[in-house]
Scaffold this active site. Structure first.
Site, short mmCIF file in Angstrom:
data_model
loop_
_atom_site.label_atom_id
_atom_site.label_comp_id
_atom_site.label_asym_id
_atom_site.label_seq_id
_atom_site.Cartn_x
_atom_site.Cartn_y
_atom_site.Cartn_z
N HIS A 67 19.25 -9.75 -23.16
CA HIS A 67 19.90 -10.01 -21.87
C HIS A 67 21.42 -10.04 -22.04
O HIS A 67 22.17 -9.57 -21.18
CB HIS A 67 19.38 -11.34 -21.30
CG HIS A 67 19.97 -11.67 -19.97
ND1 HIS A 67 20.70 -12.82 -19.75
CD2 HIS A 67 19.98 -10.99 -18.81
CE1 HIS A 67 21.12 -12.82 -18.49
NE2 HIS A 67 20.69 -11.73 -17.90
N ARG A 109 5.14 -20.44 -21.63
CA ARG A 109 5.54 -19.29 -20.81
C ARG A 109 6.88 -18.74 -21.32
O ARG A 109 7.18 -17.55 -21.14
CB ARG A 109 5.64 -19.68 -19.33
CG ARG A 109 6.00 -18.50 -18.44
CD ARG A 109 5.73 -18.72 -16.97
NE ARG A 109 6.16 -17.57 -16.19
CZ ARG A 109 5.91 -17.38 -14.91
NH1 ARG A 109 5.22 -18.28 -14.24
NH2 ARG A 109 6.34 -16.31 -14.26
N ARG A 162 9.34 -22.15 6.16
CA ARG A 162 8.92 -23.04 5.06
C ARG A 162 7.73 -22.53 4.26
O ARG A 162 7.01 -23.30 3.65
CB ARG A 162 8.65 -24.46 5.57
CG ARG A 162 9.89 -25.13 6.11
CD ARG A 162 9.80 -26.63 6.03
NE ARG A 162 11.07 -27.22 6.43
CZ ARG A 162 11.40 -27.49 7.68
NH1 ARG A 162 10.55 -27.24 8.65
NH2 ARG A 162 12.57 -28.00 7.94
N HIS A 198 14.56 -11.26 -25.17
CA HIS A 198 15.43 -11.30 -24.00
C HIS A 198 16.72 -12.08 -24.23
O HIS A 198 17.65 -11.96 -23.43
CB HIS A 198 14.68 -11.86 -22.79
CG HIS A 198 13.70 -10.89 -22.20
ND1 HIS A 198 12.63 -10.40 -22.91
CD2 HIS A 198 13.62 -10.31 -20.97
CE1 HIS A 198 11.93 -9.55 -22.14
NE2 HIS A 198 12.52 -9.48 -20.96
N GLU A 256 6.76 -22.79 -16.68
CA GLU A 256 7.57 -22.57 -17.89
C GLU A 256 8.04 -23.88 -18.51
O GLU A 256 9.20 -24.02 -18.90
CB GLU A 256 8.76 -21.65 -17.57
CG GLU A 256 9.28 -20.93 -18.79
CD GLU A 256 10.25 -19.81 -18.45
OE1 GLU A 256 9.95 -18.99 -17.58
OE2 GLU A 256 11.31 -19.78 -19.08
N ASN A 310 9.97 -14.63 -22.99
CA ASN A 310 11.39 -14.30 -23.14
C ASN A 310 11.70 -13.71 -24.52
O ASN A 310 12.87 -13.48 -24.84
CB ASN A 310 12.26 -15.55 -22.92
CG ASN A 310 12.10 -16.07 -21.52
OD1 ASN A 310 12.05 -15.29 -20.57
ND2 ASN A 310 11.98 -17.38 -21.37
N GLU A 338 8.40 -4.01 -22.34
CA GLU A 338 7.73 -5.29 -22.05
C GLU A 338 6.29 -5.29 -22.59
O GLU A 338 5.76 -6.32 -23.00
CB GLU A 338 7.72 -5.59 -20.55
CG GLU A 338 9.10 -5.72 -19.91
CD GLU A 338 9.85 -6.99 -20.30
OE1 GLU A 338 9.26 -7.93 -20.88
OE2 GLU A 338 11.08 -7.03 -20.03
N HIS A 362 17.10 -2.15 -18.86
CA HIS A 362 16.52 -3.43 -19.29
C HIS A 362 15.63 -3.20 -20.52
O HIS A 362 15.70 -3.96 -21.50
CB HIS A 362 15.70 -4.02 -18.14
CG HIS A 362 15.08 -5.34 -18.46
ND1 HIS A 362 15.81 -6.49 -18.66
CD2 HIS A 362 13.78 -5.69 -18.66
CE1 HIS A 362 15.00 -7.49 -18.95
NE2 HIS A 362 13.76 -7.03 -18.96
N LYS A 417 -0.36 -11.48 -19.51
CA LYS A 417 0.58 -12.27 -18.69
C LYS A 417 -0.16 -13.31 -17.86
O LYS A 417 0.30 -14.45 -17.71
CB LYS A 417 1.42 -11.34 -17.80
CG LYS A 417 2.33 -12.11 -16.87
CD LYS A 417 3.79 -11.81 -17.02
CE LYS A 417 4.61 -12.91 -16.33
NZ LYS A 417 5.73 -12.44 -15.58
N LYS A 465 7.31 -15.90 -9.96
CA LYS A 465 8.76 -16.11 -9.95
C LYS A 465 9.36 -15.21 -8.88
O LYS A 465 9.17 -13.99 -8.91
CB LYS A 465 9.37 -15.77 -11.31
CG LYS A 465 9.14 -16.82 -12.38
CD LYS A 465 9.91 -16.48 -13.64
CE LYS A 465 9.69 -17.52 -14.72
NZ LYS A 465 10.33 -17.15 -16.00
N1 GLY Z 1 9.35 -12.58 -16.82
C1 GLY Z 1 9.08 -13.80 -17.48
C2 GLY Z 1 8.16 -14.69 -16.72
O1 GLY Z 1 7.54 -14.27 -15.76
O2 GLY Z 1 8.04 -15.84 -17.08
#
Ligand code: GLY
Length: 373
Positions: A256, A245, A125, A252, A241, A249, A189, A269, A231, A147
């Site tokens: 994507h 945030r 957990r 993308h 997000e 994107n 990026e 990418h 970032k 993430k």
């Molecule tokens: N790669 C996009 C983010 O971390 O929100």
């Protein structure tokens, strides 16, 4: 010189340490950030483990911590439930059994960080984890922000959790062993960060492009520091997000779709994001959000980095990845859509973007057509 950048998230705040030849220090920094654990497990992949795991393990052991390593086959195709199950089984079979004080150390690129972070989020957990990314793409994007996750049959990153690390340690010296195509992924990026938050970053990228390609670790460490600061600020403002945030994107949405339509390995990418950024600039220009000078500047930087700005720059791109109907179909399944509406991040001024949910199919088709011209 080492730079420390704080990701401010109240009780989940942490420091990103950026420098050169830091790997020998990584174990000590990791242990200190996690309250000197007496057990740590390094999770890495079959490419990175043989190069760097011994150095990180030695640093952890020197703190009095028992340290083991688990590796899995390298590659995006292994970021799935099967690998997760196998790594989790190995972690939970260690003798003596691990307990909740065990620290997970992710050592590798974005796939390792995502998978090891998700292991840390879910084992017993939730375990502490420290990320030691080893690619430019992971440094400037995936390693900061919490993430974690896996790809599912239905799409990329559809399984996952937010789980912030205790620290992130980035050693620019390890980028010397990075294949050039991997560097391109990260550079795309970095251009994205310049467009969304810091226009002057584009000048820095342009002036130092040759140094990045020559793996000048000082220039790379400065590049990483500037991008991590951007970032970190975005994530500190909007961890989950719910708002801005999503600006990360930028490039993308169409990018994507191109990557997915092309199939695994046909386009990197970074190349897909470069085309996605150019397409987004087309839409913004069509809607009179920006002038052509702003778009031309970004195109010039991408060309200088040998990143594509037209489909013709990628002669081996499969036809499906240039097909507007196929790309639109993939966009319809983007997990960022709300009520089926495709959301676009579009430039509104140099260093500034906004979210739009009223981009028409005609605008999308025109932007894709422009990539083919
Ligand atoms: N790669 C996009 C983010 O971390 O929100």
């Amino acid at each position: 010189m080492t730079r420390e950048i704080k990701v401010e998230l109240a009780e989940r705040s942490y420091t990103v340490v950026v420098g050169v030849d830091l790997l020998g220090e990584a174990g000590r920094i990791a242990a200190a950030s996690a309250g000197k654990p007496d057990r740590a497990v390094i999770i890495t992949d079959s490419l990175v483990g043989p190069l760097y795991a011994v150095a990180v393990a030695a640093g952890l052991s020197a703190t009095g911590c028992r340290c083991e390593t688990i590796d899995f086959p390298a590659g995006e195709e292994h970021k799935n439930l099967t690998t997760y199950g196998s790594v989790m089984d190995r972690l939970l079979s260690l003798k003596p059994p691990i307990d909740r004080r065990c620290l997970i150390v992710a050592l590798g690129g974005g796939v390792v960080g995502d998978l090891a972070g998700f292991i840390a989020a879910t084992a017993l957990r939730g375990l502490d984890f420290v990320n030691v990314p080893t690619t430019l793409l992971a440094d400037v994007d995936a390693a900061v922000g919490g993430k974690t996750g896996l790809n599912a049959s239905a799409g990329k990153n559809l399984i996952g959790a937010f789980h912030q690390p205790k620290a992130v340690i980035m050693d620019a010296a390890v980028l010397k062993t990075l294949p050039p195509a991997q560097l391109d992924n990260g550079l795309a990026e970095c251009v994205k960060h310049g467009v969304i938050r810091d226009w002057s970053l584009l000048d820095f990228i342009e002036e130092n492009a040759a140094k990045f390609v020559a793996a000048d670790v000082g220039a790379l460490a400065e590049l990483i520091g500037r991008n991590v600061a951007i970032k970190a600020a975005v994530v500190s403002d909007d961890e989950r997000e719910a708002g801005d945030r999503a600006h990360l994107n930028f490039g993308h949405t169409i990018g994507h779709a191109i990557e997915t339509a092309a199939g695994y390995g046909a386009v990197s990418h970074g190349q897909a994001v470069a085309l996605g950024m150019i397409a987004a600039f087309h839409i913004a220009a069509d809607r009179s959000l920006i002038d052509s000078t702003t778009a031309d500047r970004v195109r010039q930087i991408l060309v200088g980095l040998s990143l594509p700005v037209r489909f013709a720059d990628l002669p081996d791109l499969p036809a499906a990845a240039r097909d507007p109907a196929r790309l639109r179909e993939i966009m319809a399944h983007d997990k960022k859509n709300i009520d089926g509406i495709v959301r676009f991040i579009l430039p509104t001024a140099p260093g500034s973007v906004a979210t739009f949910d009223d981009v028409t199919d005609d605008h999308i088709a025109a932007a894709i057509a422009a990539l083919g011209s």
